[in-house]
Structures are given as structure tokens and as C-alpha cells.
Design a protein around this motif. Structure first.
Motif, PDB file in Angstrom:
ATOM      1  N   ASN A 181      -5.446   8.230  -1.034  1.00  0.00           N
ATOM      2  CA  ASN A 181      -6.785   7.725  -1.323  1.00  0.00           C
ATOM      3  C   ASN A 181      -6.716   6.657  -2.418  1.00  0.00           C
ATOM      4  O   ASN A 181      -7.087   6.894  -3.580  1.00  0.00           O
ATOM      5  CB  ASN A 181      -7.697   8.876  -1.743  1.00  0.00           C
ATOM      6  N   VAL A 182      -6.228   5.488  -2.058  1.00  0.00           N
ATOM      7  CA  VAL A 182      -6.056   4.396  -3.020  1.00  0.00           C
ATOM      8  C   VAL A 182      -6.846   3.163  -2.586  1.00  0.00           C
ATOM      9  O   VAL A 182      -6.544   2.043  -3.010  1.00  0.00           O
ATOM     10  CB  VAL A 182      -4.560   4.030  -3.187  1.00  0.00           C
ATOM     11  N   ASP A 183      -7.867   3.375  -1.758  1.00  0.00           N
ATOM     12  CA  ASP A 183      -8.597   2.250  -1.178  1.00  0.00           C
ATOM     13  C   ASP A 183      -9.156   1.306  -2.237  1.00  0.00           C
ATOM     14  O   ASP A 183      -9.031   0.083  -2.123  1.00  0.00           O
ATOM     15  CB  ASP A 183      -9.738   2.755  -0.288  1.00  0.00           C
ATOM     16  N   ALA A 184      -9.819   1.863  -3.271  1.00  0.00           N
ATOM     17  CA  ALA A 184     -10.466   1.014  -4.269  1.00  0.00           C
ATOM     18  C   ALA A 184      -9.452   0.143  -5.008  1.00  0.00           C
ATOM     19  O   ALA A 184      -9.632  -1.074  -5.138  1.00  0.00           O
ATOM     20  CB  ALA A 184     -11.236   1.882  -5.264  1.00  0.00           C
ATOM     21  N   GLU A 185      -8.364   0.755  -5.483  1.00  0.00           N
ATOM     22  CA  GLU A 185      -7.348  -0.008  -6.212  1.00  0.00           C
ATOM     23  C   GLU A 185      -6.655  -1.004  -5.300  1.00  0.00           C
ATOM     24  O   GLU A 185      -6.382  -2.149  -5.694  1.00  0.00           O
ATOM     25  CB  GLU A 185      -6.324   0.947  -6.837  1.00  0.00           C
ATOM     26  N   PHE A 186      -6.403  -0.602  -4.064  1.00  0.00           N
ATOM     27  CA  PHE A 186      -5.747  -1.495  -3.104  1.00  0.00           C
ATOM     28  C   PHE A 186      -6.630  -2.701  -2.810  1.00  0.00           C
ATOM     29  O   PHE A 186      -6.142  -3.842  -2.734  1.00  0.00           O
ATOM     30  CB  PHE A 186      -5.431  -0.728  -1.825  1.00  0.00           C
ATOM     31  N   GLU A 187      -7.932  -2.475  -2.654  1.00  0.00           N
ATOM     32  CA  GLU A 187      -8.854  -3.585  -2.377  1.00  0.00           C
ATOM     33  C   GLU A 187      -8.889  -4.562  -3.541  1.00  0.00           C
ATOM     34  O   GLU A 187      -8.940  -5.786  -3.345  1.00  0.00           O
ATOM     35  CB  GLU A 187     -10.255  -3.044  -2.093  1.00  0.00           C
ATOM     36  N   ASP A 188      -8.856  -4.060  -4.771  1.00  0.00           N
ATOM     37  CA  ASP A 188      -8.805  -4.949  -5.934  1.00  0.00           C
ATOM     38  C   ASP A 188      -7.535  -5.797  -5.915  1.00  0.00           C
ATOM     39  O   ASP A 188      -7.565  -6.997  -6.219  1.00  0.00           O
ATOM     40  CB  ASP A 188      -8.856  -4.129  -7.229  1.00  0.00           C
ATOM     41  N   MET A 189      -6.422  -5.165  -5.573  1.00  0.00           N
ATOM     42  CA  MET A 189      -5.153  -5.903  -5.520  1.00  0.00           C
ATOM     43  C   MET A 189      -5.170  -6.968  -4.428  1.00  0.00           C
ATOM     44  O   MET A 189      -4.685  -8.085  -4.627  1.00  0.00           O
ATOM     45  CB  MET A 189      -3.990  -4.935  -5.289  1.00  0.00           C
ATOM     46  N   ARG A 249       0.832  -1.206   0.000  1.00  0.00           N
ATOM     47  CA  ARG A 249       0.000   0.000   0.000  1.00  0.00           C
ATOM     48  C   ARG A 249       0.864   1.253   0.000  1.00  0.00           C
ATOM     49  O   ARG A 249       0.533   2.247  -0.663  1.00  0.00           O
ATOM     50  CB  ARG A 249      -0.938   0.000   1.195  1.00  0.00           C
ATOM     51  N   ARG A 250       1.972   1.223   0.728  1.00  0.00           N
ATOM     52  CA  ARG A 250       2.855   2.379   0.779  1.00  0.00           C
ATOM     53  C   ARG A 250       3.431   2.699  -0.602  1.00  0.00           C
ATOM     54  O   ARG A 250       3.482   3.865  -1.003  1.00  0.00           O
ATOM     55  CB  ARG A 250       3.974   2.125   1.799  1.00  0.00           C
ATOM     56  N   VAL A 251       3.838   1.655  -1.336  1.00  0.00           N
ATOM     57  CA  VAL A 251       4.343   1.864  -2.698  1.00  0.00           C
ATOM     58  C   VAL A 251       3.224   2.369  -3.609  1.00  0.00           C
ATOM     59  O   VAL A 251       3.434   3.268  -4.430  1.00  0.00           O
ATOM     60  CB  VAL A 251       4.949   0.561  -3.258  1.00  0.00           C
ATOM     61  N   LEU A 252       2.022   1.817  -3.453  1.00  0.00           N
ATOM     62  CA  LEU A 252       0.888   2.241  -4.275  1.00  0.00           C
ATOM     63  C   LEU A 252       0.570   3.720  -4.052  1.00  0.00           C
ATOM     64  O   LEU A 252       0.321   4.468  -5.007  1.00  0.00           O
ATOM     65  CB  LEU A 252      -0.339   1.383  -3.962  1.00  0.00           C
ATOM     66  N   GLU A 253       0.580   4.145  -2.798  1.00  0.00           N
ATOM     67  CA  GLU A 253       0.329   5.557  -2.497  1.00  0.00           C
ATOM     68  C   GLU A 253       1.405   6.446  -3.111  1.00  0.00           C
ATOM     69  O   GLU A 253       1.119   7.551  -3.602  1.00  0.00           O
ATOM     70  CB  GLU A 253       0.275   5.766  -0.984  1.00  0.00           C
ATOM     71  N   LYS A 254       2.636   5.957  -3.095  1.00  0.00           N
ATOM     72  CA  LYS A 254       3.749   6.758  -3.616  1.00  0.00           C
ATOM     73  C   LYS A 254       3.663   6.912  -5.132  1.00  0.00           C
ATOM     74  O   LYS A 254       3.868   8.008  -5.666  1.00  0.00           O
ATOM     75  CB  LYS A 254       5.075   6.107  -3.219  1.00  0.00           C
ATOM     76  N   ILE A 255       3.341   5.824  -5.839  1.00  0.00           N
ATOM     77  CA  ILE A 255       3.328   5.905  -7.301  1.00  0.00           C
ATOM     78  C   ILE A 255       2.055   6.571  -7.816  1.00  0.00           C
ATOM     79  O   ILE A 255       2.020   7.059  -8.950  1.00  0.00           O
ATOM     80  CB  ILE A 255       3.494   4.511  -7.950  1.00  0.00           C
TER      81      ILE A 255
END
Length: 514
Positions: free
Chosen positions: A252-260, A241-247
């Protein structure tokens, strides 16, 4: 899409509209560095044809070809026909084929970076061996090490780019791999043009400079972050999640993170991804993973890129003119890839593939007609017809550069669910390298036997693949990777296969419960 006790549909909630974020400098830099892996593939494609047309190289390792080349009255189409010379080019791709199968579990279990690093190191060793080769065995060993590097790189880099890119720009960023490939080809052609004048060691410099992109790829692999998809799949959700937020440049990356997370849970339930990919519900992706790379090679592009100097010399171009013409085709390929990058996420994949196919068919047929009427076993093209041939070959290369060149890698890398993604990419790379090997090994013989008909042979295949795309490939533009399954469920043909399998699984599940 999964197996075991998980429902086969896998990730089906449409959260794409909830995805937040933007294209950050961080993700651009990461994609640029990763895409250097494509330059390895491109550099070798470009360098091989130039080196195999250099007299010093032929005299040292392929003396019989050198002697045949010097015969004034030799059949123009057959002067380079030698299976050992072809093996110099093709051995790399056979090694890459085997390496890609080994790379699949490494990519899945240890991350995309691990395969990128392994690929860089192998290619570096191969470049050193080739540059310092004193006999044919050493030369072929170096080629095999280069092949191992390409097998790992082609397995990991497209996946890395697809997973790092935001959905709405995935096509453009994924094409950095193809752009790097085309720049590698162009760079190799220009280097060949320069080193052909350095006697007698110019060929060593051409082969040895492959170590430069290999070094950059290795260092880049050490410095790059792992993709969030891979981190989550390995159980490291916090770091993922930390990398996802950075890139994405936002928290606010909840939806994409939940899919992953949903996809990774499904992926971990699959112990045998290669077995799972053979199931009926994965049939559309499997067919695309096999046919897209097959069709990419059967466009005939490799006869231009591998053997451009050899091909142009066979048509009667002088030595420096043939190298200059091949450098021109490399430049056209690189520039046309930029066209694809600018339009793929706006126009979509299907339009580019179909329009590119039509242009390639036209160009191949025209070249075949000119060679059939004006070029023979014992005569050369006039200057005027030579210019026309080069123009239409460049138009063919341009069409490939904005269609099947980049999209032959992009489409297979984006259609697989996480649980079979590394296996699917491994199949794509293996098929690509198998047909690359087959064409590289057989082309010089095919040219000798089929002559100008070789262009008609490939144009026939382009007709087949263009019809296939029109009928069977759904548009993947803007669709998140984790929601790609819904495309097959809505497609006029594939839904019969995918939904029938789901209904059968649901029926079996109810019967088991009873």
C-alpha cells in the motif's frame, strides 16, 4: 519548481498523511551500507592531522617543517606553518570539489549507486598510492584520487539516504552519513595513536588502512538496490514501485508512489537542472545549499579535526598526549552524533542548530580567553589550563556533533525537488569542499598570524549563522521530500519570493494563451 510547460509548483498535493509503511530491516541495512561512504570522509579528516605530526612522515616529505618543529625556541603558533604541508591536506578537497561537479550528471542519469561505486574505487586507488608513496608527487596524486572518491561519495550518499528513508525518520537515517563520518574520524585517531609507535613505517599503515572503508563502499554499491526515486526518474516505474514496496514493507504505497511519479515527470522536463536551480522559485533552496555548507565549515570544526594533534602540540602537549587528546575529541564527536540521531525527528532541525550554535560560541570564546591570557609564543600551558582547554574543545565538538555536523548535510539533501536534487547536492558538496580546502590551506598561516584570535574569528561566524537559522530556515521535520515546496510558500520571508514568481508565471501563461 519545474520549468517548461509544467506548472512551476510541481508536486503540491499534500499526500503525506496517506503514506504507509514502516522501517524495515531492508532499508536499515541499505542505509548502513550506504553510510559507509561517510567513513571515507571522516577517516581522511582524522588521519591527516595525525600523520602530519609524525616525525618520520615529516622527515621524509616535509623536512623543513621537521627542522622547524625541533627548534626549542620556535614560536609555538608558527612551528607548523608551511604551505606545502597544508597542500597535503587541502589538495584532496580541491579534487573533491571538481569531482562533485562531474558526479552530478552521473548521479542523476545513471543513479546514486553509480556514483557510490565510482567514489569507492577512486578512494581505494588513492589509499594504495599514499601508503606506497616514495616522493611528494606520488603522495599528492594519491590525495587527489582520494578527493575524487570523496567528491562522488558526498554527492551520492546523502541523496541515497534521504530517498530511501521514510519521511518521519528521514533525519535520523540521513544522519547515518554523519555518524559514519564521526566514527571514521575516531577510528583514524585511534589508529594514529597506535601507528605513531611503529617506527619508521607507522604513517604508511595509517594512510593505507583507508583502503578498507573504500573496499566496503565499493562492494556495498554493487549490492545495494537503487533508490525508487532514481529508478522512476530513469523511467523504470515498475521496478521503482517494487523497491518502494520492499523498503516500506507494504504494498500500500500508492500515495508515496504517485508523488514520486509526479516529481519524476517534472524532473524529466528539466533538461538543464543547473540553469533551472537559478530561477527565482528555487531561490530559497539555492541559498540554503550555499550557506549551510559554508556555515558548517566556518564553525571552525575543521581546525580541530584536521589539525588536532598539530594544534595540541602547538599548545604544548607532548606528542602522545596530543594524539590522545585528538582521539578523545573524535570519540566525543561520534557519541554526540547519536544524540542528534535520537532527537532530530522529535525536536526538529532548528532547535538543534540554534542550541548547538550557542554552545559552540561559548566554548570558542572561553578557549580564546585562556590562550590569550595563559599561552604565548614562547610559553606553554600549565597542566591545569591544558585540561580546561581540552574540556571546552570537547564541549565545542559535542555541540557541533549534534547540530551543524549532521544537519549541515541533512537539510540541503532533503529540501530540493527531484528535478534539481542532484544539482543542488552537487552545489552543497562543492561549496563544502571549497571552504574545507580554503580553511585547510590557510589555517596554519592563520594560526601563526591570528594566534588565539582564530577562535574568536570562528565564534563570530557562529553568531551570524545562528541568527540566520532563527530567521530563515523553516522546520523540515516530518515533511515528505516531494512536498517540501510548501514550506517555502508558508515561510514569512521566502513566500514573498516563491509566490511572487508563481504569480508572474501564471500571468505570463494567461497572456500567452490570449
Amino acid at each position: 519548481m519545474g520549468g517548461g510547460s509544467i506548472a512551476p509548483r510541481g508536486v503540491t498535493k499534500e499526500r503525506a498523511e496517506e503514506y504507509k509503511g514502516r522501517v524495515t530491516p531492508y532499508v536499515i541495512i541499505a542505509c548502513i551500507v550506504a553510510a559507509i561512504g561517510g567513513s571515507l570522509f571522516g577517516y581522511d579528516i582524522g588521519i591527516s592531522g595525525g600523520v602530519t605530526s609524525m616525525d618520520e612522515f615529516l622527515r621524509r616529505f616535509f623536512y623543513s617543517v621537521y627542522q622547524k618543529k625541533r627548534h626549542v625556541h620556535e614560536n609555538n603558533y608558527c612551528k607548523y606553518n608551511n604551505q606545502v604541508l597544508a597542500a597535503f591536506t587541502s589538495s584532496l578537497y580541491l579534487a573533491g570539489l571538481v569531482a562533485s561537479l562531474v558526479a552530478s550528471p552521473i548521479t542523476r542519469n545513471h543513479g546514486r549507486r553509480a556514483s557510490i561505486i565510482c567514489g569507492g574505487i577512486s578512494f581505494f586507488v588513492g589509499a594504495i598510492l599514499n601508503a606506497s608513496a616514495i616522493n611528494l608527487a606520488m603522495l599528492l596524486l594519491g590525495r587527489i584520487m582520494l578527493g575524487v572518491g570523496i567528491g562522488f561519495g558526498n554527492q551520492a550518499v546523502p541523496l541515497y539516504l534521504s530517498e530511501m528513508a521514510p519521511a518521519h525518520l528521514r533525519g535520523c537515517l540521513n544522519m547515518m552519513f554523519q555518524l559514519a563520518t564521526t566514527l571514521g574520524i575516531f577510528t583514524a585517531n585511534m589508529i594514529n595513536y597506535g601507528t605513531s609507535k611503529l617506527h619508521p613505517w607507522g604513517w604508511r599503515l595509517s594512510l593505507g588502512l583507508a583502503a578498507a572503508p573504500a573496499f566496503l563502499m565499493t562492494v556495498g554499491g554493487l549490492l545495494l538496490p537503487e533508490t525508487p526515486n532514481s529508478l522512476i526518474e530513469q523511467g523504470n516505474k515498475i521496478k521503482g514501485r517494487r523497491v518502494l514496496e520492499k523498503i516500506r514493507g507494504t504494498e500500500n504505497v500508492d500515495a508515496e508512489f504517485e508523488d514520486m511519479v509526479d516529481a519524476s515527470e517534472l524532473a524529466r522536463s528539466i533538461k538543464h537542472p543547473f540553469r533551472n536551480i537559478l530561477k527565482r522559485r528555487n531561490r530559497p533552496q539555492l541559498i540554503m545549499a550555499i550557506l549551510m555548507p559554508t556555515f558548517q565549515i566556518l564553525t571552525g570544526i575543521n581546525i580541530i579535526l584536521f589539525y588536532a594533534p598539530v594544534l595540541f602540540q602547538s599548545m604544548g602537549f607532548k606528542r602522545t598526549a596530543s594524539l590522545y587528546s585528538s582521539a578523545l575529541t573524535g570519540a566525543v564527536l561520534a557519541s554526540s552524533t547519536l544524540v542528534s540521531m535520537a532527537t532530530v525527528d522529535r525536536w526538529g532541525r532548528r532547535i538543534l542548530l540554534i542550541s548547538g550554535g550557542i554552545q559552540m560560541i561559548t566554548c570558542q570564546v572561553i578557549v580564546a580567553i585562556i590562550l590569550g591570557l595563559k599561552f604565548g609564543s614562547d610559553k606553554e600551558l600549565t597542566r591545569g589550563y591544558s585540561i580546561v582547554v581540552v574540556i571546552f574543545i570537547c564541549l565545542f565538538v559535542a555541540a557541533f556533533g549534534w547540530s551543524w555536523g549532521p544537519l549541515g548535510w541533512t537539510v540541503p539533501s532533503e529540501i530540493f525537488p527531484l528535478e534539481t536534487r542532484s544539482a543542488g547536492q552537487s552545489i552543497t558538496v562543492t561549496v563544502n569542499l571549497f571552504f574545507t580546502f580554503a580553511i585547510a590551506q590557510s589555517f596554519l598561516s592563520l594560526l601563526c598570524v591570528m594566534r588565539f584570535g582564530i577562535f574568536l574569528f570562528f565564534s563570530g561566524w557562529i553568531v551570524v549563522m545562528t541568527i540566520f537559522i532563527y530567521l530563515f530556515l523553516p522546520e523540515t521535520k516530518g515533511v515528505p521530500i516531494e512536498e517540501m515546496m510548501q514550506l517555502w510558500e508558508k515561510h514569512w520571508f521566502w513566500k514573498k519570493i516563491v509566490l511572487d514568481d508563481q504569480q508572474a508565471n501564471n500571468t505570463n501563461g494567461r497572456e500567452s494563451a490570449i
